[in-house]
Design an enzyme around this catalytic site. Structure first.
Site, PDB file in Angstrom:
ATOM      1  N   ARG A  15      36.207  22.930  31.569  1.00 14.91           N
ATOM      2  CA  ARG A  15      37.226  23.838  32.082  1.00 14.91           C
ATOM      3  C   ARG A  15      37.596  24.887  31.023  1.00 14.91           C
ATOM      4  NH1 ARG A  15      41.580  19.365  33.850  1.00 14.91           N
ATOM      5  NH2 ARG A  15      40.634  18.370  32.037  1.00 14.91           N
ATOM      6  N   LYS A  75      42.992  20.933  27.450  1.00  8.64           N
ATOM      7  CA  LYS A  75      43.235  19.599  26.888  1.00  8.64           C
ATOM      8  C   LYS A  75      43.903  19.701  25.520  1.00  8.64           C
ATOM      9  CE  LYS A  75      42.336  16.156  28.414  1.00  8.64           C
ATOM     10  NZ  LYS A  75      43.250  15.327  29.223  1.00  8.64           N
ATOM     11  N   TYR A  94      47.824  20.661  28.199  1.00  9.99           N
ATOM     12  CA  TYR A  94      48.129  19.247  28.422  1.00  9.99           C
ATOM     13  C   TYR A  94      48.140  18.548  27.062  1.00  9.99           C
ATOM     14  CZ  TYR A  94      47.182  19.685  33.458  1.00  9.99           C
ATOM     15  OH  TYR A  94      47.225  20.041  34.787  1.00  9.99           O
ATOM     16  N   HIS A  96      49.963  14.977  26.685  1.00 10.43           N
ATOM     17  CA  HIS A  96      50.053  13.522  26.903  1.00 10.43           C
ATOM     18  C   HIS A  96      50.340  12.804  25.572  1.00 10.43           C
ATOM     19  CE1 HIS A  96      48.754  14.006  31.033  1.00 10.43           C
ATOM     20  NE2 HIS A  96      47.725  14.714  30.627  1.00 10.43           N
ATOM     21  N   GLU A 118      52.159  18.843  31.403  1.00 10.53           N
ATOM     22  CA  GLU A 118      52.479  17.670  32.234  1.00 10.53           C
ATOM     23  C   GLU A 118      53.962  17.355  32.331  1.00 10.53           C
ATOM     24  OE1 GLU A 118      51.807  15.957  28.099  1.00 10.53           O
ATOM     25  OE2 GLU A 118      50.870  17.507  29.340  1.00 10.53           O
ATOM     26  N   LEU A 240      52.362   7.175  37.251  1.00  8.54           N
ATOM     27  CA  LEU A 240      52.820   8.191  36.300  1.00  8.54           C
ATOM     28  C   LEU A 240      54.315   8.061  36.061  1.00  8.54           C
ATOM     29  CD1 LEU A 240      52.364  10.857  34.643  1.00  8.54           C
ATOM     30  CD2 LEU A 240      53.093  12.060  36.714  1.00  8.54           C
ATOM     31  N   ASP A 270      45.006   8.842  30.516  1.00  8.05           N
ATOM     32  CA  ASP A 270      45.491   9.801  29.517  1.00  8.05           C
ATOM     33  C   ASP A 270      46.967   9.598  29.202  1.00  8.05           C
ATOM     34  OD1 ASP A 270      46.388  10.824  31.896  1.00  8.05           O
ATOM     35  OD2 ASP A 270      45.247  12.695  31.774  1.00  8.05           O
ATOM     36  N   ASN A 300      39.368  12.873  31.213  1.00 12.12           N
ATOM     37  CA  ASN A 300      39.441  14.250  31.729  1.00 12.12           C
ATOM     38  C   ASN A 300      38.562  14.367  32.967  1.00 12.12           C
ATOM     39  OD1 ASN A 300      37.087  14.008  30.105  1.00 12.12           O
ATOM     40  ND2 ASN A 300      36.956  16.222  29.873  1.00 12.12           N
TER      41      ASN A 300
END
Length: 376
Positions: A15, A75, A94, A96, A118, A240, A270, A300
C-alpha cells in the site's frame, strides 16, 4: 507544509499512504509533496503520475524523512526508520502502540508527534480511519480462511459452503464490530453456517436484523466460546478495544477442544491478538501450526490487496491530512476532536491513556500538551 510519503518497507506491504489524486489536493492547498521513488508502484501508481500533479520524487527514504515536516504512512515505522525520525516531526499513520513496547519507546525517544489512524474517533465512538481497513480485513479473513481450510494448505479439507448433501463449514466470529460483521457477511454469502459473538447485546440485536438467516448471534463469554470452538472449522478473531491490547478470548488450552485442521485467523494480531497462541506473521510466511491447528496471523492483511486498500484508506485519511497541513497539528487537533483523540505520543510524552497503561508509562493529558504547544 512539507509532506513526505516514504515507501512502505514492512514485509509485503504494497500500500501507499497517498495517491496522485491526494498529492494533487495537497498541492491545491499550497503544500509541497515529496514522494519516495516507486512508493506507489505496488498499488498501481507510477512516479510519473505523482510528478504530473506537482509532487517531487526523491530517490531514498532518508531524503524523504529529512525534508518532511509531516510524514504520511500506512504502517508503523520499523526499526530501520527510527533513526530517521526528527524531533517535532508529525507522523500520521497506523501505530498500534499497545502491541509494541519497542515502538512506543522509540517514538518517545524521537520526540516526534505521533498521530495514529486507529484512534482518531468520532463523537459516536466510530473510528473513521480504521473502518476502511477493517472492512477489507474482515472480508479477507474469510477469503484466507477458506484457502487454508484446504487440505494441501494444512486445513481440514472442507469447502466453506459445502455442496448438496454435504454440510457447509462452521464459522465462528469473535467480535461484532466492523471486522466481525464483514467476516460474517462474507462467510454467510459463501454458504457457511456462521456464529458471531459479542458482549454488547444491542450490537447483537442489530446484527441479528441485518445479517442473513444462516448467521446466529451468541453472547460472548468463556463458557459459550469453549463450547463453540469444538464444532468450528474456521475461527476469526475480530476483537478491538481502541488503542489498547486485545483480550485473549481463545486461550492455549482451548486448542485441545478443536478439531485437527481447524483454521484460526486473528485479525486483532496488530493489537496483540485475541487468540493467546497468536504471533504476527507475514504474507511471505503467513501460517504456522500448534497442536494441529492452523494459525493465520498476518499483521497487515490489507497489504495483499493494495489497490483496493490504498483507495479505501486514502478516501478516509486525506480530509484529515489536509486539515493537519492547513492548520498545523496543534490548531487542527484543538479544533477537531476526532484528530485530538488520534494523538498518542507528543514530544516524548504519552498522551493516550491505553498506551500508557499497557506499559506502565506516565500519562499526560492531551489537553495539557496542546495548551503548552499553543502557548509556547
Amino acid at each position: 507544509m512539507i509532506i513526505g510519503v516514504p515507501k512502505e518497507i514492512k514485509n509485503n506491504e504494497n500500500r501507499v499512504a497517498l495517491t496522485p489524486a491526494g498529492a494533487a489536493e495537497f498541492r491545491k492547498n499550497g503544500h509541497k509533496v515529496y514522494v519516495q521513488a516507486t512508493a506507489g508502484q505496488g498499488s498501481g501508481f507510477e512516479d510519473s503520475e505523482y510528478e504530473a500533479v506537482g509532487a517531487t520524487i526523491l530517490g531514498t527514504i532518508e531524503e524523504v524523512y529529512a525534508i518532511a515536516e509531516m510524514i504520511v504512512k500506512v504502517k508503523e515505522p520499523i526499526a530501520s526508520e527510527y533513526g530517521l525520525i526528527k524531533e517535532n516531526q508529525l507522523l500520521f499513520t497506523y501505530f498500534h502502540f499497545a502491541s509494541s513496547e519497542e515502538l512506543t519507546h522509540a517514538m518517545l525517544k524521537s520526540n516526534s508527534v505521533c498521530l495514529a489512524y486507529e484512534t482518531v474517533e468520532k463523537v459516536d465512538r466510530s473510528l473513521p480511519l480504521l473502518v476502511p481497513m477493517s472492512e477489507v480485513a474482515g472480508r479477507m479473513a474469510i477469503q484466507e480462511g477458506a484457502k487454508y481450510l484446504e487440505k494441501p494448505m494444512g486445513g481440514r479439507g472442507i469447502l466453506l459452503g459445502g455442496v448438496a448433501g454435504v454440510k457447509p463449514a462452521n464459522v465462528l466470529v469473535l467480535g461484532g464490530g466492523i471486522v466481525g460483521a464483514q467476516s460474517a457477511k462474507m462467510a454467510a454469502g459463501l454458504g457457511a453456517n456462521v456464529t458471531i459473538v459479542d458482549i454488547n447485546l444491542n450490537r447483537l440485536r442489530y446484527l441479528e436484523d441485518i445479517l442473513p438467516a444462516n448467521v446466529d448471534t451468541v453472547m460472548s463469554n468463556e463458557y459459550n466460546i469453549r463450547d463453540l470452538v469444538k464444532s468450528a472449522d474456521l475461527i476469526v478473531g475480530a476483537v478491538l478495544i481502541p488503542g489498547a491490547k486485545a483480550p485473549h478470548l481463545v486461550t492455549r488450552d482451548m486448542l485441545k477442544l478443536m478439531k485437527k485442521g481447524t483454521v484460526l485467523v486473528d485479525v486483532a494480531v496488530d493489537q496483540g491478538g485475541c487468540i493467546e497462541t497468536c504471533k504476527p506473521t507475514t504474507h511471505e510466511d503467513p501460517i504456522y501450526e500448534i497442536d494441529g491447528i492452523v494459525h493465520y496471523c498476518v499483521a497487515n492483511m490489507p497489504g495483499a490487496v493494495p489497490y483496493t486498500s490504498t483507495l479505501a484508506l486514502t478516501n478516509a485519511t486525506l480530509p484529515y491530512a489536509i486539515q493537519l497541513a492547513n492548520k498545523g497539528w496543534q490548531k487542527a487537533c484543538t479544533l477537531n476532536e476526532d484528530l485530538k483523540k488520534g494523538l498518542n505520543v507528543v514530544n516524548g510524552k504519552v498522551v493516550y491513556k491505553a498506551v500508557a497503561d499497557a506499559f506502565g508509562l506516565k500519562f499526560t493529558s492531551v489537553e495539557e500538551v496542546l495548551e503548552e504547544e499553543l502557548v509556547g
